[in-house]
Each structure stands twice: as C-alpha cells, then as structure tokens.
Motif scaffolding. Structure first.
Motif, PDB file in Angstrom:
ATOM      1  N   PHE A  79     -15.411   9.814  -0.119  1.00 35.80           N
ATOM      2  CA  PHE A  79     -14.973   8.892   0.934  1.00 35.80           C
ATOM      3  C   PHE A  79     -16.213   8.529   1.730  1.00 35.80           C
ATOM      4  CE2 PHE A  79     -11.337  11.497  -0.082  1.00 35.80           C
ATOM      5  CZ  PHE A  79     -10.298  10.580  -0.140  1.00 35.80           C
ATOM      6  N   ASP A 118     -12.871   6.945  -3.704  1.00 36.78           N
ATOM      7  CA  ASP A 118     -11.717   6.372  -3.039  1.00 36.78           C
ATOM      8  C   ASP A 118     -12.038   4.910  -2.760  1.00 36.78           C
ATOM      9  OD1 ASP A 118      -9.125   7.091  -1.350  1.00 36.78           O
ATOM     10  OD2 ASP A 118     -10.355   5.769  -0.119  1.00 36.78           O
ATOM     11  N   CYS A 120     -10.880   1.887  -0.668  1.00 43.46           N
ATOM     12  CA  CYS A 120     -10.011   1.453   0.432  1.00 43.46           C
ATOM     13  C   CYS A 120     -10.872   0.758   1.472  1.00 43.46           C
ATOM     14  CB  CYS A 120      -9.275   2.631   1.046  1.00 43.46           C
ATOM     15  SG  CYS A 120      -7.832   2.092   2.005  1.00 43.46           S
ATOM     16  N   CYS A 122      -9.918   1.022   4.985  1.00 45.97           N
ATOM     17  CA  CYS A 122      -9.606   1.483   6.349  1.00 45.97           C
ATOM     18  C   CYS A 122     -10.786   2.158   7.056  1.00 45.97           C
ATOM     19  CB  CYS A 122      -8.377   2.379   6.356  1.00 45.97           C
ATOM     20  SG  CYS A 122      -8.528   3.877   5.371  1.00 45.97           S
ATOM     21  N   CYS A 130      -5.920  -0.992   5.898  1.00 41.13           N
ATOM     22  CA  CYS A 130      -6.434  -0.877   4.538  1.00 41.13           C
ATOM     23  C   CYS A 130      -6.608  -2.225   3.851  1.00 41.13           C
ATOM     24  CB  CYS A 130      -5.511   0.025   3.716  1.00 41.13           C
ATOM     25  SG  CYS A 130      -5.271   1.641   4.464  1.00 41.13           S
ATOM     26  N   SER A 165      -6.611   3.493  -2.854  1.00 45.02           N
ATOM     27  CA  SER A 165      -5.641   4.210  -2.011  1.00 45.02           C
ATOM     28  C   SER A 165      -5.019   3.299  -0.964  1.00 45.02           C
ATOM     29  CB  SER A 165      -6.336   5.388  -1.313  1.00 45.02           C
ATOM     30  OG  SER A 165      -7.258   4.918  -0.358  1.00 45.02           O
ATOM     31  N   TYR A 192      -3.615   5.642  -6.550  1.00 42.83           N
ATOM     32  CA  TYR A 192      -2.722   6.299  -5.601  1.00 42.83           C
ATOM     33  C   TYR A 192      -1.439   5.456  -5.669  1.00 42.83           C
ATOM     34  CZ  TYR A 192      -6.686   8.479  -2.842  1.00 42.83           C
ATOM     35  OH  TYR A 192      -7.782   9.182  -2.381  1.00 42.83           O
ATOM     36  N   PHE A 200       0.922  13.631   7.734  1.00 46.53           N
ATOM     37  CA  PHE A 200       0.019  14.670   7.216  1.00 46.53           C
ATOM     38  C   PHE A 200      -1.421  14.172   7.020  1.00 46.53           C
ATOM     39  CE2 PHE A 200       4.091  16.578   5.985  1.00 46.53           C
ATOM     40  CZ  PHE A 200       3.879  17.903   6.341  1.00 46.53           C
ATOM     41  N   PHE A 204      -7.461  13.813   8.372  1.00 48.89           N
ATOM     42  CA  PHE A 204      -8.322  12.948   7.554  1.00 48.89           C
ATOM     43  C   PHE A 204      -8.847  11.775   8.382  1.00 48.89           C
ATOM     44  CE2 PHE A 204      -8.915   9.045   5.170  1.00 48.89           C
ATOM     45  CZ  PHE A 204      -9.643   9.426   4.055  1.00 48.89           C
ATOM     46  N   ARG A 205      -7.976  11.251   9.224  1.00 47.90           N
ATOM     47  CA  ARG A 205      -8.377  10.056   9.987  1.00 47.90           C
ATOM     48  C   ARG A 205      -9.461  10.391  10.983  1.00 47.90           C
ATOM     49  NH1 ARG A 205      -2.377   7.239  10.202  1.00 47.90           N
ATOM     50  NH2 ARG A 205      -2.292   6.965   7.942  1.00 47.90           N
ATOM     51  N   ARG A 217       0.904   2.190   9.209  1.00 48.29           N
ATOM     52  CA  ARG A 217       0.758   1.714   7.829  1.00 48.29           C
ATOM     53  C   ARG A 217       2.103   1.545   7.110  1.00 48.29           C
ATOM     54  NH1 ARG A 217      -4.601   2.334   8.128  1.00 48.29           N
ATOM     55  NH2 ARG A 217      -5.676   4.352   8.102  1.00 48.29           N
ATOM     56  N   GLN A 221       2.318   1.496   3.069  1.00 47.68           N
ATOM     57  CA  GLN A 221       2.557   2.804   2.445  1.00 47.68           C
ATOM     58  C   GLN A 221       4.061   3.064   2.369  1.00 47.68           C
ATOM     59  OE1 GLN A 221       0.208   5.519   4.846  1.00 47.68           O
ATOM     60  NE2 GLN A 221      -1.704   4.812   3.915  1.00 47.68           N
ATOM     61  N   TYR A 271      -2.246  14.860  -4.275  1.00 47.41           N
ATOM     62  CA  TYR A 271      -3.221  15.062  -3.210  1.00 47.41           C
ATOM     63  C   TYR A 271      -2.656  16.035  -2.169  1.00 47.41           C
ATOM     64  CZ  TYR A 271      -7.364  13.604  -0.492  1.00 47.41           C
ATOM     65  OH  TYR A 271      -8.566  13.558   0.171  1.00 47.41           O
ATOM     66  N   VAL A 273      -3.065  17.069   0.974  1.00 47.65           N
ATOM     67  CA  VAL A 273      -3.808  16.301   1.990  1.00 47.65           C
ATOM     68  C   VAL A 273      -4.283  17.123   3.188  1.00 47.65           C
ATOM     69  CG1 VAL A 273      -2.688  14.136   1.330  1.00 47.65           C
ATOM     70  CG2 VAL A 273      -1.729  15.533   3.200  1.00 47.65           C
ATOM     71  N   TYR A 313      -8.789  20.235  -0.361  1.00 41.36           N
ATOM     72  CA  TYR A 313      -9.919  20.729   0.437  1.00 41.36           C
ATOM     73  C   TYR A 313     -10.108  22.225   0.221  1.00 41.36           C
ATOM     74  CZ  TYR A 313      -9.072  16.179   2.402  1.00 41.36           C
ATOM     75  OH  TYR A 313      -8.876  14.814   2.517  1.00 41.36           O
TER      76      TYR A 313
HETATM   77  C1  PBG Z   1      -7.400   5.903   2.855  1.00 41.51           C
HETATM   78  C2  PBG Z   1      -6.979   7.289   2.602  1.00 41.51           C
HETATM   79  C3  PBG Z   1      -6.262   8.172   3.426  1.00 41.51           C
HETATM   80  C4  PBG Z   1      -6.230   9.401   2.763  1.00 41.51           C
HETATM   81  C5  PBG Z   1      -6.873   9.217   1.550  1.00 41.51           C
HETATM   82  N1  PBG Z   1      -7.294   7.905   1.454  1.00 41.51           N
HETATM   83  C6  PBG Z   1      -5.737   8.014   4.796  1.00 41.51           C
HETATM   84  C7  PBG Z   1      -4.670   7.053   5.108  1.00 41.51           C
HETATM   85  O1  PBG Z   1      -4.049   6.426   4.249  1.00 41.51           O
HETATM   86  O2  PBG Z   1      -4.473   6.867   6.308  1.00 41.51           O
HETATM   87  C8  PBG Z   1      -5.620  10.675   3.291  1.00 41.51           C
HETATM   88  C9  PBG Z   1      -6.198  11.926   2.741  1.00 41.51           C
HETATM   89  C10 PBG Z   1      -5.882  13.145   3.518  1.00 41.51           C
HETATM   90  O3  PBG Z   1      -5.114  13.150   4.504  1.00 41.51           O
HETATM   91  O4  PBG Z   1      -6.423  14.197   3.145  1.00 41.51           O
HETATM   92  N2  PBG Z   1      -6.442   4.936   2.848  1.00 41.51           N
END
Ligand code: PBG
Length: 325
Positions: A79, A118, A120, A122, A130, A165, A192, A200, A204-205, A217, A221, A271, A273, A313
């Motif tokens: 990422f 990845d 994307c 975002c 995204c 993703s 994805y 969850f 990550f964010r 999202r 999503q 994943y 997450v 992770y």
């Molecule tokens: C990017 C993306 C995200 C994750 C992976 N690729 C975040 C999201 O969609 O907001 C999440 C991965 C994680 O929480 O470990 N779009």
C-alpha cells in the motif's frame, strides 16, 4: 448404534492422534504480509492502532521484505502513501511513487517474494474516496481509467499481481485490457470482489491515511447483510478476467468465504483486516487473551472456511509460531 460404540474422544487422546486426523493444517504457504510504503528514507513509523505495523520508506520496506521472505512467507501486498494528494489521486500512477519505487527495489534486491499491489485511489485523493468525485458522488466510469493506469504503473515497476480494492464496477475488465494492451498479459489480477463496507477498516485508515473526508463508502462497498450478492460480485469479476478473488473482511464473513469457495474453482483469498488485528493485539496487551493461540485459531478458521490465501498483519508472527509448533 451410537454410544458406547462410538466415542469421538478416541481420536483426541494424544497429539499424535489429533495431528493424524486434523483436517486443516495452517501453513505459511498462503500467507500475504501487508506493507505500508511511504516517501522519504530511513522512515519506520509505527501505526498507533496497529502495534508492530509500520509505515516504511522504500529502503526500510526492502529490509522488511528480506525478513518476510526469510520467514518463508511467499508474498507481500504493498500500500502506498503519496507525497501529495489531489482530486484525482494522480500520484497513484506515478512511476516515481513510493509503491512503484519499492517494487523496483525489491526486484533489484532479488528477494524471492511475490509482489502484490493494492490498486486504489483512496490513499491518493484529497477527499479520500476510492474514485473520482463530482459533488458528493463517487463516479464509476471516469474512475476506471485512473485505476487501470495505477495498475499499469505497478506492472511496469515489476509487480506480479495487481489487486484492485476500489469496488468500482468494471474495473477488472478495464485493468485487464490496459495490462494486455501494454504486453503485461502475464500480470495476474487478484480482485477484492466481495469487499464489504466495514468498520473493521478503522486502523488501516490511520496507517494509510485514507479516511474519506466526507460521507462513507456505502455507495460502492457492499452491505454487510448481503451474502448472495457476494456470489454475484465474484461471478462478474471472474467474467471480467480476475484470476483470483478476495473476500474482505474475513472474521465476520466466514460464511461468505465458504459460499464463494463452494461455488467457484479459483483461488480464494481472505483479508484478515486491520480492525481484526487491532482487537487481538489490544486484548493480548491487556493480558485478556493468549495472542499466539487466538491469532492461530483465527487464521485456522479463515483457512477452514475455504481461503487458501490469507492477507494478515499477523503473517510474520504466524510464520514464527508455526515453525516452533
Ligand atoms: C483501500 C483499502 C482499504 C483496505 C484495503 N484496501 C480500506 C478501505 O476500503 O477503506 C482495508 C485493509 C484493512 O483494514 O486492513 N480501499
């Protein structure tokens, strides 16, 4: 005839017997370790909500990859954090972006690792969505070219697998076409496909600095209540040319993993997450759970549900633990 003829406990009497009849053997062969690559050099910045996970500059990311490969983990997913964000996330496709430079550096170092990226926008857009936006709308079709260009830049740098993703409709086809036009027909797509709109992703964010600046999202999503729709999403992505598909998150969606596994004969990834990881870390740090046992049990559950590839992770920890099991 049941008891006393049948006694399931007979096969649980010793570790030898338990191992002999075990159905799921967790191994490192399907693990993927996520890395956050940032600009600069000599940067190793821990993510507050994800203990032991770091934002790494390219030089440090290469060191990390060497360690990952030495542990027997076959793959990383990268990422990226940009120098600058803008409306269209233009740095996502920059040949000199952190991810692109990291791929090149990993290739140059000859580390034996599959490099997944990845794909994307975002992390790269000023608004944190995204895709491209118009007012408060996330635009589908105009985003496809941007995503395909990002994927192409990863392929040019040497990625083995690109993993979109973003959840825009039609992005797998757009990426496949763009890669093929540029002679990257051998770069695989891990889509994805069933990515849910999930709380969850919180930690990550923070790690990827990718929180949406307005709204959420939900318009792209998936809704957490839907499992049949996941089958439809996977079907569409496979028709568009995905080689492998992913379900995300994992823990609250084990039924979706199983359903997809049962219906499609392609490699299924899941994943595990950031929020799932953070919960385990936090509880373990409080002394409330045994981190090793809980993490291995979670990964076993995800594999048992049907995922042969697990992004987690906990990959480095798991590889170490499995070695000493
Ligand atoms: C990017 C993306 C995200 C994750 C992976 N690729 C975040 C999201 O969609 O907001 C999440 C991965 C994680 O929480 O470990 N779009």
């Amino acid at each position: 005839m049941t008891f006393p003829t049948h006694r399931p406990r007979r096969l649980r009497r010793s570790e030898a017997l338990r191992g002999f009849v075990r159905e799921t053997h967790l191994s490192t062969t399907g693990l993927v370790y996520p890395l956050f690559v940032c600009p600069g050099t000599n940067v190793r910045q821990e993510v507050g909500s994800m203990p032991d996970v770091y934002q790494l500059s390219v030089d440090k990311a290469v060191e990390e990859c060497r360690e990952v490969a030495d542990l027997g983990i076959p793959a990383v997913i990268l990422f990226g954090l940009p120098e600058r964000k803008d409306e269209t996330g233009s740095e996502a496709a920059s040949a000199t972006g952190a991810v692109q430079r990291a791929i090149e550096a990993i290739r140059k170092s000859k580390i034996n690792l599959l490099v997944i990226t990845d794909v994307c926008l975002c992390e790269y857009t000023s608004h944190g969505h995204c895709g491209m936006i118009e007012g408060e709308n996330v635009l589908n079709d105009p985003s496809l070219g941007l995503l395909a260009n990002a994927a192409l830049s990863h392929a040019r740098a040497g990625a083995d697998i690109v993993a979109p993703s973003d959840m825009m409709d039609g992005r797998v086809a757009a990426i496949r076409r763009k890669l093929d036009e540029n002679k990257f027909q051998d770069v695989a797509i891990l889509s994805y496909a069933a990515k849910y709109c999930s709380a969850f992703y919180g930690p990550f964010r923070e790690a990827a600095d990718s929180a949406p600046q307005f709204g959420d999202r939900r318009s792209y999503q998936m809704d957490p209540g839907n499992a049949r729709e996941a089958v439809r999403e996977v079907e569409l992505d496979l028709e568009e040319g995905a080689d492998m598909i992913m379900v995300k998150p994992a823990l609250a969606y084990l039924d979706v993993i199983q359903r997809v596994r049962d219906r499609f004969d392609v490699p299924v990834a899941a994943y595990n997450v950031s929020g799932e990881y953070a919960m385990v870390k936090a509880a373990a740090r409080n002394g409330w759970i045994d981190e090793k046992r809980v993490a291995l049990e979670i990964l076993t559950g995800i594999q048992r549900a049907g995922a042969s590839i697990i992004l987690t992770y906990h990959a480095k920890d798991a590889a170490r633990w499995l070695k000493h099991c």
